[in-house]
Design a protein around this motif. Structure first.
Motif, PDB file in Angstrom:
ATOM      1  N   SER A  72       0.630  -1.246   0.450  1.00 48.16           N
ATOM      2  CA  SER A  72       0.143  -0.036   0.126  1.00 48.16           C
ATOM      3  C   SER A  72       1.047   1.000   0.117  1.00 48.16           C
ATOM      4  CB  SER A  72      -1.052   0.604   1.253  1.00 48.16           C
ATOM      5  OG  SER A  72      -0.114   0.242   2.276  1.00 48.16           O
ATOM      6  N   PRO A  73       0.551   2.371  -0.328  1.00 46.97           N
ATOM      7  CA  PRO A  73       1.156   3.526  -0.300  1.00 46.97           C
ATOM      8  C   PRO A  73       1.223   3.870   1.370  1.00 46.97           C
ATOM      9  CG  PRO A  73      -1.192   3.665  -1.761  1.00 46.97           C
ATOM     10  CD  PRO A  73      -1.027   2.230  -0.770  1.00 46.97           C
ATOM     11  N   VAL A  74       0.686   3.808   1.974  1.00 47.77           N
ATOM     12  CA  VAL A  74       0.892   3.800   3.698  1.00 47.77           C
ATOM     13  C   VAL A  74       2.137   2.882   3.658  1.00 47.77           C
ATOM     14  CG1 VAL A  74       0.267   3.938   6.005  1.00 47.77           C
ATOM     15  CG2 VAL A  74      -1.100   4.744   4.078  1.00 47.77           C
ATOM     16  N   SER A  75       2.136   2.398   3.842  1.00 46.17           N
ATOM     17  CA  SER A  75       2.495   0.841   3.485  1.00 46.17           C
ATOM     18  C   SER A  75       5.010   1.733   3.094  1.00 46.17           C
ATOM     19  CB  SER A  75       2.957  -0.387   2.782  1.00 46.17           C
ATOM     20  OG  SER A  75       2.081  -0.612   4.637  1.00 46.17           O
ATOM     21  N   LEU A  76       4.664   1.328   1.526  1.00 43.95           N
ATOM     22  CA  LEU A  76       5.889   1.984   1.296  1.00 43.95           C
ATOM     23  C   LEU A  76       6.023   3.704   1.986  1.00 43.95           C
ATOM     24  CD1 LEU A  76       4.519   1.645  -2.780  1.00 43.95           C
ATOM     25  CD2 LEU A  76       6.129   0.040  -1.412  1.00 43.95           C
ATOM     26  N   PHE A  77       5.471   4.689   2.271  1.00 46.10           N
ATOM     27  CA  PHE A  77       5.898   6.002   2.326  1.00 46.10           C
ATOM     28  C   PHE A  77       6.787   5.755   3.702  1.00 46.10           C
ATOM     29  CE2 PHE A  77       4.272   9.404   5.818  1.00 46.10           C
ATOM     30  CZ  PHE A  77       5.189  10.586   5.279  1.00 46.10           C
ATOM     31  N   ARG A  79       8.273   2.385   5.367  1.00 41.93           N
ATOM     32  CA  ARG A  79       9.383   1.948   4.783  1.00 41.93           C
ATOM     33  C   ARG A  79      10.468   3.429   4.951  1.00 41.93           C
ATOM     34  NH1 ARG A  79       6.291  -2.433   2.765  1.00 41.93           N
ATOM     35  NH2 ARG A  79       6.919  -2.364   0.603  1.00 41.93           N
ATOM     36  N   SER A  80       9.802   3.505   3.271  1.00 44.99           N
ATOM     37  CA  SER A  80      10.987   4.642   2.943  1.00 44.99           C
ATOM     38  C   SER A  80      11.427   5.914   3.789  1.00 44.99           C
ATOM     39  CB  SER A  80       9.847   6.048   1.380  1.00 44.99           C
ATOM     40  OG  SER A  80      11.573   6.320   1.175  1.00 44.99           O
ATOM     41  N   VAL A  81      10.875   6.232   4.521  1.00 45.38           N
ATOM     42  CA  VAL A  81      10.969   7.574   5.737  1.00 45.38           C
ATOM     43  C   VAL A  81      11.275   6.532   7.079  1.00 45.38           C
ATOM     44  CG1 VAL A  81       9.830   8.876   7.162  1.00 45.38           C
ATOM     45  CG2 VAL A  81       8.760   8.762   4.754  1.00 45.38           C
ATOM     46  N   LEU A  82      11.389   6.281   7.356  1.00 41.59           N
ATOM     47  CA  LEU A  82      11.383   4.939   8.417  1.00 41.59           C
ATOM     48  C   LEU A  82      13.026   4.371   8.218  1.00 41.59           C
ATOM     49  CD1 LEU A  82       8.158   4.104  10.148  1.00 41.59           C
ATOM     50  CD2 LEU A  82      10.255   6.250  10.878  1.00 41.59           C
ATOM     51  N   GLY A  83      13.159   4.345   7.297  1.00 44.25           N
ATOM     52  CA  GLY A  83      14.012   3.251   7.199  1.00 44.25           C
ATOM     53  C   GLY A  83      15.106   3.548   5.621  1.00 44.25           C
ATOM     54  N   GLY A  84      15.520   5.405   5.174  1.00 44.57           N
ATOM     55  CA  GLY A  84      15.818   5.625   4.708  1.00 44.57           C
ATOM     56  C   GLY A  84      16.584   6.888   4.983  1.00 44.57           C
ATOM     57  N   ASP A  85      17.463   7.735   4.120  1.00 41.67           N
ATOM     58  CA  ASP A  85      18.694   8.563   4.254  1.00 41.67           C
ATOM     59  C   ASP A  85      17.903   9.414   5.414  1.00 41.67           C
ATOM     60  OD1 ASP A  85      20.078   7.184   2.464  1.00 41.67           O
ATOM     61  OD2 ASP A  85      19.870   8.761   0.838  1.00 41.67           O
ATOM     62  N   GLU A  86      17.077   9.991   6.109  1.00 39.89           N
ATOM     63  CA  GLU A  86      16.005  10.551   6.559  1.00 39.89           C
ATOM     64  C   GLU A  86      15.859   9.824   7.418  1.00 39.89           C
ATOM     65  OE1 GLU A  86      15.270  10.858   3.393  1.00 39.89           O
ATOM     66  OE2 GLU A  86      15.638  12.360   2.294  1.00 39.89           O
ATOM     67  N   ALA A  87      16.344   8.883   7.667  1.00 37.82           N
ATOM     68  CA  ALA A  87      15.792   8.340   9.512  1.00 37.82           C
ATOM     69  C   ALA A  87      15.675   8.740  10.358  1.00 37.82           C
ATOM     70  CB  ALA A  87      15.985   6.814   9.221  1.00 37.82           C
ATOM     71  N   ASP A  88      16.627   9.502  10.642  1.00 36.11           N
ATOM     72  CA  ASP A  88      16.987   9.869  12.077  1.00 36.11           C
ATOM     73  C   ASP A  88      15.633  11.471  11.926  1.00 36.11           C
ATOM     74  OD1 ASP A  88      19.542   8.654  12.689  1.00 36.11           O
ATOM     75  OD2 ASP A  88      21.108   9.419  11.935  1.00 36.11           O
ATOM     76  N   ALA A  89      16.102  12.288  11.045  1.00 37.51           N
ATOM     77  CA  ALA A  89      14.822  13.479  11.393  1.00 37.51           C
ATOM     78  C   ALA A  89      13.779  12.356  11.656  1.00 37.51           C
ATOM     79  CB  ALA A  89      14.725  13.558   9.975  1.00 37.51           C
ATOM     80  N   ALA A  90      13.049  11.836  10.390  1.00 42.94           N
ATOM     81  CA  ALA A  90      11.780  10.531  11.511  1.00 42.94           C
ATOM     82  C   ALA A  90      11.562   9.726  12.010  1.00 42.94           C
ATOM     83  CB  ALA A  90      11.906   9.667   9.664  1.00 42.94           C
TER      84      ALA A  90
END
Length: 160
Positions: A72-77, A79-90
């Protein structure tokens, strides 16, 4: 020919205002061609502006229901935000700690912008678009929900 509305004033092509509720500062934009919009649609848009908090809560409930699907778009969002390059900011933007990181992230989303399109007033049309972000000042990714004039979700997407 321009029309005038009690809430929005003189309708041209573009109207914008900042609305605050809770700890959120939301940009609300109305994009309408005065020749193609009805007073009833403008009234519905004004009602949505007055009920931003309620609609925000309704949409977050829909987001929670989409967590079961990994695609789902929610899950993809998330995963991207919490596990991406900005994970610390998230992680720093998550204001609650219930033990369920995804739910806490959804509760910590900021409603950043609402685009109202009163000329799209048919069932299933994109009447309003609600843009959410987690740490929106630091992270560009957005979760965008479109609803029709009846407040039924017609589209949900993840914008990276």
């Amino acid at each position: 020919m321009a029309i005038e509305h009690d809430y929005f004033g003189l309708i041209g092509d573009y109207w914008a205002e900042r609305k605050e509720y809770g700890d959120q500062d939301v940009e609300v934009v109305l994009d309408a061609d005065s020749d193609e919009v009805s007073t009833a649609s403008l009234d519905a848009a004004a009602t949505m502006v007055g009920e931003l908090e309620l609609i925000d809560d309704e949409l977050r409930g829909v987001f929670v229901g989409q967590l079961d699907s990994g695609s789902s778009p929610v899950s993809l969002f998330l995963r991207s935000v919490l596990g991406g390059d900005e994970a610390d900011a998230a992680a720093a933007a998550i204001t609650r700690d219930s033990g369920d990181r995804d739910i806490d992230a959804l509760r910590s989303l900021s409603l950043v912008r609402v685009d109202l399109r009163p000329d799209a007033d048919g069932d299933g049309e994109h009447f309003a678009e609600f843009e959410f972000g987690l740490a929106p000042e630091d992270i560009d990714s957005r979760l965008v929900a479109s609803i029709d004039i009846q407040r039924d979700m017609v589209d949900l997407r993840f914008d990276a």
